[in-house]
Design a protein around this motif. Structure first.
Motif, mmCIF file in Angstrom:
data_model
loop_
_atom_site.group_PDB
_atom_site.id
_atom_site.type_symbol
_atom_site.label_atom_id
_atom_site.label_comp_id
_atom_site.label_asym_id
_atom_site.label_seq_id
_atom_site.Cartn_x
_atom_site.Cartn_y
_atom_site.Cartn_z
ATOM 1 N N ILE A 1 0.752 -1.124 -0.022
ATOM 2 C CA ILE A 1 -0.057 -0.109 -0.078
ATOM 3 C C ILE A 1 0.771 1.165 0.046
ATOM 4 O O ILE A 1 0.627 2.217 -0.793
ATOM 5 C CB ILE A 1 -0.837 -0.116 1.145
ATOM 6 N N LEU A 2 2.003 1.254 0.885
ATOM 7 C CA LEU A 2 2.913 2.420 0.820
ATOM 8 C C LEU A 2 3.581 2.683 -0.325
ATOM 9 O O LEU A 2 4.472 3.665 -0.490
ATOM 10 C CB LEU A 2 3.832 2.260 2.126
ATOM 11 N N THR A 3 3.404 1.932 -1.367
ATOM 12 C CA THR A 3 3.985 2.186 -2.498
ATOM 13 C C THR A 3 3.151 2.954 -3.653
ATOM 14 O O THR A 3 3.652 3.449 -4.725
ATOM 15 C CB THR A 3 4.535 0.699 -3.454
ATOM 16 N N ARG A 4 2.042 3.112 -3.187
ATOM 17 C CA ARG A 4 0.823 4.032 -3.856
ATOM 18 C C ARG A 4 1.254 5.592 -3.740
ATOM 19 O O ARG A 4 1.508 5.884 -2.618
ATOM 20 C CB ARG A 4 -0.473 3.642 -3.513
ATOM 21 N N PRO A 5 1.151 6.193 -4.888
ATOM 22 C CA PRO A 5 1.339 7.666 -4.737
ATOM 23 C C PRO A 5 0.479 8.420 -4.025
ATOM 24 O O PRO A 5 0.819 9.360 -3.423
ATOM 25 C CB PRO A 5 1.180 7.971 -6.287
ATOM 26 N N GLU A 6 -0.903 7.645 -3.732
ATOM 27 C CA GLU A 6 -1.688 8.668 -2.608
ATOM 28 C C GLU A 6 -1.293 8.191 -1.270
ATOM 29 O O GLU A 6 -2.123 8.790 -0.190
ATOM 30 C CB GLU A 6 -3.202 8.183 -2.811
ATOM 31 N N PHE B 1 9.167 8.975 3.299
ATOM 32 C CA PHE B 1 9.861 8.021 3.802
ATOM 33 C C PHE B 1 10.823 8.122 5.024
ATOM 34 O O PHE B 1 10.952 7.570 5.905
ATOM 35 C CB PHE B 1 10.841 7.629 2.735
ATOM 36 N N TRP B 2 11.517 9.390 5.085
ATOM 37 C CA TRP B 2 12.547 9.715 6.275
ATOM 38 C C TRP B 2 11.529 9.878 7.452
ATOM 39 O O TRP B 2 12.097 9.392 8.431
ATOM 40 C CB TRP B 2 13.167 10.845 5.739
ATOM 41 N N SER B 3 10.524 10.507 7.539
ATOM 42 C CA SER B 3 9.856 10.533 8.972
ATOM 43 C C SER B 3 9.262 9.164 9.170
ATOM 44 O O SER B 3 9.336 8.866 10.366
ATOM 45 C CB SER B 3 8.605 11.537 8.721
ATOM 46 N N TYR B 4 9.011 8.473 8.209
ATOM 47 C CA TYR B 4 8.287 6.989 8.545
ATOM 48 C C TYR B 4 9.556 6.270 8.954
ATOM 49 O O TYR B 4 9.197 5.456 9.979
ATOM 50 C CB TYR B 4 7.727 6.583 7.077
ATOM 51 N N LEU C 1 2.751 7.155 0.791
ATOM 52 C CA LEU C 1 4.070 7.540 0.652
ATOM 53 C C LEU C 1 4.801 7.487 -0.425
ATOM 54 O O LEU C 1 5.971 8.059 -0.532
ATOM 55 C CB LEU C 1 4.643 7.050 1.948
ATOM 56 N N GLY C 2 4.297 6.824 -1.545
ATOM 57 C CA GLY C 2 4.956 6.371 -2.741
ATOM 58 C C GLY C 2 6.385 5.855 -2.561
ATOM 59 O O GLY C 2 7.036 6.037 -3.178
ATOM 60 N N LEU D 1 -12.668 2.784 4.200
ATOM 61 C CA LEU D 1 -11.869 3.865 4.404
ATOM 62 C C LEU D 1 -11.135 4.283 3.099
ATOM 63 O O LEU D 1 -10.668 3.219 2.383
ATOM 64 C CB LEU D 1 -11.087 3.800 5.650
ATOM 65 N N PRO D 2 -10.967 5.428 2.738
ATOM 66 C CA PRO D 2 -10.072 5.674 1.626
ATOM 67 C C PRO D 2 -8.595 5.289 1.807
ATOM 68 O O PRO D 2 -8.051 5.253 2.931
ATOM 69 C CB PRO D 2 -9.947 7.124 1.458
ATOM 70 N N ILE D 3 -7.876 4.875 0.925
ATOM 71 C CA ILE D 3 -6.445 4.278 1.148
ATOM 72 C C ILE D 3 -5.526 5.184 1.859
ATOM 73 O O ILE D 3 -4.998 4.939 2.640
ATOM 74 C CB ILE D 3 -5.821 3.806 -0.108
ATOM 75 N N TRP D 4 -5.658 6.317 1.516
ATOM 76 C CA TRP D 4 -4.853 7.376 2.055
ATOM 77 C C TRP D 4 -5.005 7.761 3.499
ATOM 78 O O TRP D 4 -3.998 8.057 4.128
ATOM 79 C CB TRP D 4 -4.808 8.606 1.530
ATOM 80 N N LEU D 5 -6.092 7.126 4.128
ATOM 81 C CA LEU D 5 -6.344 7.435 5.659
ATOM 82 C C LEU D 5 -6.258 6.081 6.133
ATOM 83 O O LEU D 5 -5.872 5.932 7.447
ATOM 84 C CB LEU D 5 -7.666 8.050 5.423
ATOM 85 N N GLY D 6 -6.635 4.961 5.513
ATOM 86 C CA GLY D 6 -6.902 3.635 6.215
ATOM 87 C C GLY D 6 -5.387 3.223 6.751
ATOM 88 O O GLY D 6 -5.402 2.624 7.997
ATOM 89 N N TRP D 7 -4.435 3.402 6.041
ATOM 90 C CA TRP D 7 -3.208 2.992 6.517
ATOM 91 C C TRP D 7 -2.722 3.590 7.910
ATOM 92 O O TRP D 7 -2.164 3.313 8.543
ATOM 93 C CB TRP D 7 -1.969 3.142 5.485
#
Length: 496
Positions: free
Chosen positions: A51-56, A116-119, A58-59, A181-187
């Protein structure tokens, strides 16, 4: 009590002869929940990998997904070393709350990451809390659980990691489903699961006392004896001295396991201390117990590579090689977690009956052999997403018990005064050697899309587990049903 005073204590034998009771279940729940949290965190990170590879979101690239897992493990290494030493110096209970607070902070902040860096930084903090928990919790559990059932209880507690993994996988099926939930919020909400569970655990831990064994060594034997007396009162044992004599001569205490332990002494003499000097720690680990140190290093590092290489990148494998969508990954991880959870539950008692050495050798060896077979099937293109998951369930049914036994071994075979630090050291070194680089390596391999390269990576993990089995067979320690003080005599008892 003055530092350096010699005392005679009955605390260890009184703890070991206790019948199983609700008090022990409280320990299992309140302290064993650490592994549930770790399993939850790792599963969330694994399920979120695609999921985190998606642009919406963290890409991230697949390599950076693997690198974020490496950051989590690196944080766990630092936390284990820092908090492990503090656990031996300042007590088990104080560190229960500090390490849990660090974890809560890290996992909550992970949900607010913006790049990425904050994550990666927030995953380091989360890992530091979990790494510190390992040292404090595993040392306390072994010091509170009776010797006759220590192996199975320790394995089951370590296996509860996969209960957390199951919770995490089930949670992602809802939170990562765009219908809810939208993907950008669910994660982001997914990380709130760990924070919520952590807050509940804090309540339970208020009821857990300091380790009486730790108090005994640190000049607080009266307090230690008082804690054990209170536990005996709750259980219904009124005269402990008669109970000890009867139990250790072979007659069971009411409500306890009927198989008697060997006739070990009913007391121990120690010289109290405020702390253990570094030169004494060095001598114990590097010289006096060097064979055990090598054993712990091998068992921890081989299982770390085996697990971290496969589990942290399993979501990427499903998506890249089997075209599984990101929001469906949780279902496969849930099945994977169930297999892992059942292993210690079913096999755990064998580590107390058949014995540590035989069972560790068997489980390490079989896990390596079965992985090699599965790798060949994968390379030949004979597996689907479903059959691949079934293979993992079989492999990790065995490997879960093997990995749990590595933590059990390290927590048993070193003296009381350095137990938490020893757990931390071998967890840290084992993770650095076998675990930290594994997710990044396998993330890079998966990014190339090469089936052959991934096949070779799996074969490497297989060979390492078989090597661990060989070393255990050669120099493993038979610690089953033996008091901790007879598996490794306290440093403070030398010369007495």
């Amino acid at each position: 009590m003055a530092n350096g005073e010699t005392i005679e204590s009955h605390v260890p034998v009184r703890l070991d002869r206790l019948p199983w009771s609700p008090w022990h279940w409280l320990i299992v729940v309140a302290l064993g929940a650490t592994w549930i949290l770790d399993g939850l965190e790792v599963t969330l990170a694994g399920a979120l990998g695609g999921i985190l590879t998606r642009p919406e979101t963290l890409g991230l690239t697949p390599a950076r997904v693997g690198a974020s897992a490496t950051c989590y493990l690196a944080g766990a290494v630092v936390g284990a070393l820092l908090f492990g030493y503090a656990t031996d110096r300042f007590g088990r209970k104080k560190l229960f709350f500090i390490t849990l607070a660090v974890y809560l902070l890290g996992t909550a902040l992970s949900g607010f990451s913006w790049n990425f860096w904050s994550y990666a930084f927030f995953r380091v903090i989360t890992g530091a809390g979990i790494g510190g928990e390992y040292a404090a919790i595993n040392s306390a559990i072994d010091e509170l659980i009776p010797a006759r059932v220590r192996g199975r209880v320790d394995l089951i507690i370590n296996g509860s990691y996969w209960l957390g993994a199951a919770f995490g996988a089930a949670g992602t099926l809802v939170l990562l489903n765009p219908r809810y939930l939208p993907i950008w919020l669910g994660w982001r909400f997914a990380f709130g699961i760990g924070a919520t569970v952590g807050l509940i655990i804090i309540i339970f831990r208020n009821w857990i006392p300091e380790s009486p064994r730790w108090l005994m060594i640190h000049g607080r034997n009266d307090e230690a004896e008082q804690i054990v007396t209170e536990v005996e009162r709750k259980i219904g044992i009124s005269k402990w001295s008669n109970g000890v004599k009867e139990y250790w001569s072979g007659a069971p205490v009411s409500g306890s396991v009927t198989s008697p332990l060997p006739n070990f002494p009913t007391s121990i003499r120690v010289r109290t201390r405020t702390h253990t000097p570094w030169h004494e720690i060095w001598n114990a680990i590097v010289h006096e117990h060097r064979r055990r140190s090598f054993l712990g290093l091998v068992l921890m590092s081989t299982q770390a590579f085996f697990y971290n290489a496969i589990f942290f990148t399993y979501a990427l494998v499903l998506m890249r090689f089997y075209s599984v969508s990101g929001n469906e990954v949780g279902a496969y991880l849930l099945a994977f977690a169930v297999g892992n959870m059942l292993g210690p539950l079913v096999l755990g008692h064998l580590f107390d009956t058949i014995g540590r050495k035989k069972m560790i050798t068997i489980t390490y060896g079989l896990a390596g052999i079965f992985l090699a077979v599965t790798a060949c099937l994968f390379q030949a293109g004979l597996l689907t997403a479903l059959t691949q998951t079934l293979c993992w369930m079989i492999i990790f049914f065995i490997a879960s018990a093997a990995a749990s036994s590595a933590y059990l071994t390290v927590s048993e075979i070193f003296p009381l005064e350095i137990r938490a630090l020893a757990i931390a050291i071998f967890y840290a070194i084992g993770t650095l050697i076998g675990g930290v680089g594994a997710p990044a390596l396998f993330g890079w391999i998966i990014g190339t899309g090469s089936v052959t390269a991934l096949f070779l990576g799996y074969l490497l993990a297989s060979v390492l587990m078989i090597f661990g089995a060989v070393i255990e067979a050669l120099i493993g320690v038979s610690a089953e049903r033996r008091p901790l003080e007879h598996v490794a005599a306290p440093l403070s008892s030398k010369g007495l």
